[in-house]
Design a protein around this motif. Structure first.
Motif, mmCIF file in Angstrom:
data_model
loop_
_atom_site.group_PDB
_atom_site.id
_atom_site.type_symbol
_atom_site.label_atom_id
_atom_site.label_comp_id
_atom_site.label_asym_id
_atom_site.label_seq_id
_atom_site.Cartn_x
_atom_site.Cartn_y
_atom_site.Cartn_z
ATOM 1 N N ALA A 145 -2.873 -5.252 1.343
ATOM 2 C CA ALA A 145 -2.183 -6.278 2.135
ATOM 3 C C ALA A 145 -1.588 -5.662 3.404
ATOM 4 O O ALA A 145 -1.662 -6.264 4.483
ATOM 5 N N LEU A 146 -1.009 -4.478 3.288
ATOM 6 C CA LEU A 146 -0.478 -3.802 4.472
ATOM 7 C C LEU A 146 -1.591 -3.507 5.472
ATOM 8 O O LEU A 146 -1.419 -3.671 6.679
ATOM 9 N N ALA A 172 -9.307 6.876 -0.947
ATOM 10 C CA ALA A 172 -8.777 5.972 -1.983
ATOM 11 C C ALA A 172 -8.419 4.621 -1.354
ATOM 12 O O ALA A 172 -8.740 3.568 -1.921
ATOM 13 N N ILE A 173 -7.795 4.665 -0.189
ATOM 14 C CA ILE A 173 -7.420 3.421 0.489
ATOM 15 C C ILE A 173 -8.660 2.608 0.829
ATOM 16 O O ILE A 173 -8.693 1.394 0.611
ATOM 17 N N LEU A 174 -9.696 3.264 1.338
ATOM 18 C CA LEU A 174 -10.942 2.563 1.662
ATOM 19 C C LEU A 174 -11.574 1.936 0.420
ATOM 20 O O LEU A 174 -12.079 0.812 0.459
ATOM 21 N N ARG A 175 -11.520 2.655 -0.691
ATOM 22 C CA ARG A 175 -12.064 2.136 -1.957
ATOM 23 C C ARG A 175 -11.279 0.898 -2.394
ATOM 24 O O ARG A 175 -11.850 -0.102 -2.827
ATOM 25 N N THR A 187 -11.757 -11.580 -5.250
ATOM 26 C CA THR A 187 -11.866 -10.190 -4.816
ATOM 27 C C THR A 187 -13.230 -9.650 -5.246
ATOM 28 O O THR A 187 -13.886 -10.214 -6.122
ATOM 29 N N ALA A 188 -13.620 -8.551 -4.641
ATOM 30 C CA ALA A 188 -14.879 -7.910 -5.029
ATOM 31 C C ALA A 188 -14.846 -7.539 -6.506
ATOM 32 O O ALA A 188 -15.854 -7.648 -7.208
ATOM 33 N N TYR A 232 -10.329 -4.820 -3.392
ATOM 34 C CA TYR A 232 -9.338 -5.891 -3.472
ATOM 35 C C TYR A 232 -9.303 -6.841 -2.284
ATOM 36 O O TYR A 232 -8.514 -7.786 -2.285
ATOM 37 N N SER A 233 -10.132 -6.604 -1.273
ATOM 38 C CA SER A 233 -10.173 -7.560 -0.170
ATOM 39 C C SER A 233 -10.732 -8.869 -0.689
ATOM 40 O O SER A 233 -11.636 -8.893 -1.521
#
Length: 79
Positions: free
Chosen positions: A18-19, A39-42, A59-60, A47-48
């Motif tokens: 969300a951030l 990790a953030i990209l994963r 979500t995916a 979760y997008s």
């Protein structure tokens, strides 16, 4: 020597996504929270949210779970 990675709960991961969606880039989030960019990209990928035909938002991760369930049902009924 073990290289144990920290475990983050699903709520934390969703908050990071969300951030990111609110204009913070991966590098900023990585530095601020001590999380690897990979990790953030994963998490972003996982979760997008995606809007499907009937305006349902998923979500995916949810889509993958549905695909697994569908595949399992097809195997059971293809005798």
């Amino acid at each position: 020597m073990t290289n144990k990675q920290p475990q983050y709960d699903e709520t934390f991961k969703k908050n990071i996504v969300a951030l990111h969606q609110n204009e913070k880039n991966q590098t900023e989030l990585s530095k601020e929270y001590g999380i690897s960019v990979s990790a953030i990209l994963r998490w972003i990928k996982l979760y997008s949210e995606v809007r499907v035909d009937d305006n349902t938002v998923m979500t995916a991760k949810q889509i993958k779970e549905l695909q697994k369930g569908t595949h399992s049902l097809r195997r059971k009924t293809s005798y």
